[in-house]
Design a protein around this motif. Sequence first.
Motif, PDB file in Angstrom:
ATOM      1  N   ILE A 110      11.241  -6.490  -8.270  1.00 40.91           N
ATOM      2  CA  ILE A 110      11.897  -5.386  -7.554  1.00 40.91           C
ATOM      3  C   ILE A 110      10.937  -4.196  -7.541  1.00 40.91           C
ATOM      4  O   ILE A 110      10.556  -3.693  -8.598  1.00 40.91           O
ATOM      5  CB  ILE A 110      13.221  -4.990  -8.242  1.00 40.91           C
ATOM      6  CG1 ILE A 110      14.216  -6.156  -8.205  1.00 40.91           C
ATOM      7  CG2 ILE A 110      13.823  -3.746  -7.585  1.00 40.91           C
ATOM      8  CD1 ILE A 110      15.462  -5.947  -9.053  1.00 40.91           C
ATOM      9  N   PRO A 111      10.513  -3.738  -6.358  1.00 42.57           N
ATOM     10  CA  PRO A 111       9.591  -2.599  -6.310  1.00 42.57           C
ATOM     11  C   PRO A 111      10.243  -1.312  -6.829  1.00 42.57           C
ATOM     12  O   PRO A 111      11.429  -1.072  -6.589  1.00 42.57           O
ATOM     13  CB  PRO A 111       9.221  -2.476  -4.831  1.00 42.57           C
ATOM     14  CG  PRO A 111      10.314  -3.181  -4.100  1.00 42.57           C
ATOM     15  CD  PRO A 111      10.829  -4.249  -5.016  1.00 42.57           C
ATOM     16  N   VAL A 112       9.458  -0.516  -7.531  1.00 40.66           N
ATOM     17  CA  VAL A 112       9.965   0.728  -8.124  1.00 40.66           C
ATOM     18  C   VAL A 112       9.047   1.889  -7.748  1.00 40.66           C
ATOM     19  O   VAL A 112       7.813   1.793  -7.868  1.00 40.66           O
ATOM     20  CB  VAL A 112      10.042   0.619  -9.664  1.00 40.66           C
ATOM     21  CG1 VAL A 112      10.416   1.963 -10.274  1.00 40.66           C
ATOM     22  CG2 VAL A 112      11.048  -0.444 -10.082  1.00 40.66           C
ATOM     23  N   VAL A 280       9.628   2.929  -0.879  1.00 31.02           N
ATOM     24  CA  VAL A 280      10.216   1.628  -1.226  1.00 31.02           C
ATOM     25  C   VAL A 280      10.280   0.735   0.019  1.00 31.02           C
ATOM     26  O   VAL A 280       9.948  -0.458  -0.037  1.00 31.02           O
ATOM     27  CB  VAL A 280      11.618   1.791  -1.854  1.00 31.02           C
ATOM     28  CG1 VAL A 280      12.352   0.454  -1.905  1.00 31.02           C
ATOM     29  CG2 VAL A 280      11.502   2.357  -3.262  1.00 31.02           C
ATOM     30  N   VAL A 281      10.692   1.306   1.138  1.00 32.27           N
ATOM     31  CA  VAL A 281      10.767   0.540   2.390  1.00 32.27           C
ATOM     32  C   VAL A 281       9.383   0.004   2.770  1.00 32.27           C
ATOM     33  O   VAL A 281       9.237  -1.151   3.189  1.00 32.27           O
ATOM     34  CB  VAL A 281      11.367   1.400   3.524  1.00 32.27           C
ATOM     35  CG1 VAL A 281      11.271   0.683   4.869  1.00 32.27           C
ATOM     36  CG2 VAL A 281      12.823   1.741   3.219  1.00 32.27           C
ATOM     37  N   LYS A 282       8.352   0.823   2.606  1.00 29.26           N
ATOM     38  CA  LYS A 282       6.979   0.379   2.903  1.00 29.26           C
ATOM     39  C   LYS A 282       6.567  -0.760   1.977  1.00 29.26           C
ATOM     40  O   LYS A 282       5.947  -1.740   2.413  1.00 29.26           O
ATOM     41  CB  LYS A 282       6.001   1.554   2.758  1.00 29.26           C
ATOM     42  CG  LYS A 282       6.048   2.537   3.912  1.00 29.26           C
ATOM     43  CD  LYS A 282       5.025   3.634   3.723  1.00 29.26           C
ATOM     44  CE  LYS A 282       5.036   4.604   4.903  1.00 29.26           C
ATOM     45  NZ  LYS A 282       4.064   5.700   4.708  1.00 29.26           N
ATOM     46  N   LEU A 283       6.898  -0.627   0.699  1.00 36.00           N
ATOM     47  CA  LEU A 283       6.560  -1.686  -0.263  1.00 36.00           C
ATOM     48  C   LEU A 283       7.242  -3.001   0.103  1.00 36.00           C
ATOM     49  O   LEU A 283       6.647  -4.072   0.007  1.00 36.00           O
ATOM     50  CB  LEU A 283       6.953  -1.262  -1.683  1.00 36.00           C
ATOM     51  CG  LEU A 283       6.068  -0.193  -2.331  1.00 36.00           C
ATOM     52  CD1 LEU A 283       6.754   0.416  -3.548  1.00 36.00           C
ATOM     53  CD2 LEU A 283       4.713  -0.779  -2.740  1.00 36.00           C
ATOM     54  N   LYS A 286       5.491  -4.793   2.620  1.00 40.71           N
ATOM     55  CA  LYS A 286       4.121  -5.143   2.191  1.00 40.71           C
ATOM     56  C   LYS A 286       3.067  -4.170   2.725  1.00 40.71           C
ATOM     57  O   LYS A 286       1.920  -4.530   2.959  1.00 40.71           O
ATOM     58  CB  LYS A 286       3.738  -6.575   2.623  1.00 40.71           C
ATOM     59  CG  LYS A 286       4.749  -7.648   2.268  1.00 40.71           C
ATOM     60  CD  LYS A 286       4.915  -7.812   0.771  1.00 40.71           C
ATOM     61  CE  LYS A 286       5.873  -8.949   0.426  1.00 40.71           C
ATOM     62  NZ  LYS A 286       6.332  -8.907  -0.970  1.00 40.71           N
ATOM     63  N   GLN A 287       3.498  -2.908   2.913  1.00 36.11           N
ATOM     64  CA  GLN A 287       2.565  -1.871   3.366  1.00 36.11           C
ATOM     65  C   GLN A 287       2.069  -1.077   2.163  1.00 36.11           C
ATOM     66  O   GLN A 287       2.781  -0.926   1.171  1.00 36.11           O
ATOM     67  CB  GLN A 287       3.255  -0.937   4.362  1.00 36.11           C
ATOM     68  CG  GLN A 287       3.646  -1.605   5.661  1.00 36.11           C
ATOM     69  CD  GLN A 287       4.454  -0.678   6.555  1.00 36.11           C
ATOM     70  OE1 GLN A 287       4.600   0.511   6.292  1.00 36.11           O
ATOM     71  NE2 GLN A 287       5.004  -1.235   7.639  1.00 36.11           N
TER      72      GLN A 287
END
Length: 315
Positions: A110-112, A280-283, A286-287
């Motif tokens: 989960i990206p943080v 978070v949306v970019k992560l 995969k940006q």
Amino acid sequence: MQTKFLTTCLVSAIALLAASANAADKEIAVIVKTVNSTFWQNVQKGATDAQKEAAGYSMTFQGPAAESAIADQVNMVENAVNRKVAGIVLAPSDPDALVPPLKKAWEAKIPVVLIDSMLSEAGKRYYQSFLATDNEKAGELSAKALIAKTGTTGKIAIMSYVAGAGSEIGRVGGFTKYIKANSQLQIVGPFYSQSQMATALNQTTDVLAANPDLKGIFGANEPTAIGMGRALAQSGKAGKVAAVGFDGNQDLQGFVKDGTLEAIAVQGSYQMGYLGVQSVVKLLAKQPVPEFLDTGVVIVTKGNIDGTDAKNVLY
């Protein structure tokens, strides 16, 4: 008939669980230090606006009743991980206590994105980006504003909030370092309000009474600075003891306008929420995102409070 009923119930339950899982799958959990502060409510505005632009993602916003309720915040992060949310935006109340739950987020892929306060070195690998005020620089700017009013000799006090919080270390550290390097001012404190306005009011009242020769005072976050301002006004010391506060809600703006506070250092709280969710949306797409992004600070005085720079950060 009963079998058919049970089958229908089971199908409904599975559908509900699937919908719930799917909802969490698209949820960005924004978890802040407390919901009981206009600073964090302004962060929420920014996060909400970013979520509206992020097609397909929902957002939840929560925080403990008080910044000192660290265990509650830990539970909120753990619950978000257990729900398998899409991503987390977190303003950690404690640099060490939030490391274990963020490790779980990292293990769950989960990206943080951290906002406002840093984690300790042990947690460095568990988040992808950190968005905050450069608190050390903000502390220096606050010290500079105070010295401009008090001069370089005499006695000043520091009214702080939660000892050990990442933002507090940088902010009060930067303030203290600048004072020691650029003046002979004697520092009283710091005193810790636990981000409780009433506590800050009582502490400031005591400090003013115990130090009748005090020339200046610094209130290092919103509830602390409000309590400090009210104590100055109630004790008749407003305008006599130079005061610099931090953050920019309506109370603090009023204190600047009436001369109770010489200046306030105002952070880009809206930007923290907006850019936090956006990152978070970019992560998730995969940006790339920056490891650190300075969300800025503006020193607001009576002279510039109605200007564009101040209006962009005041709330």
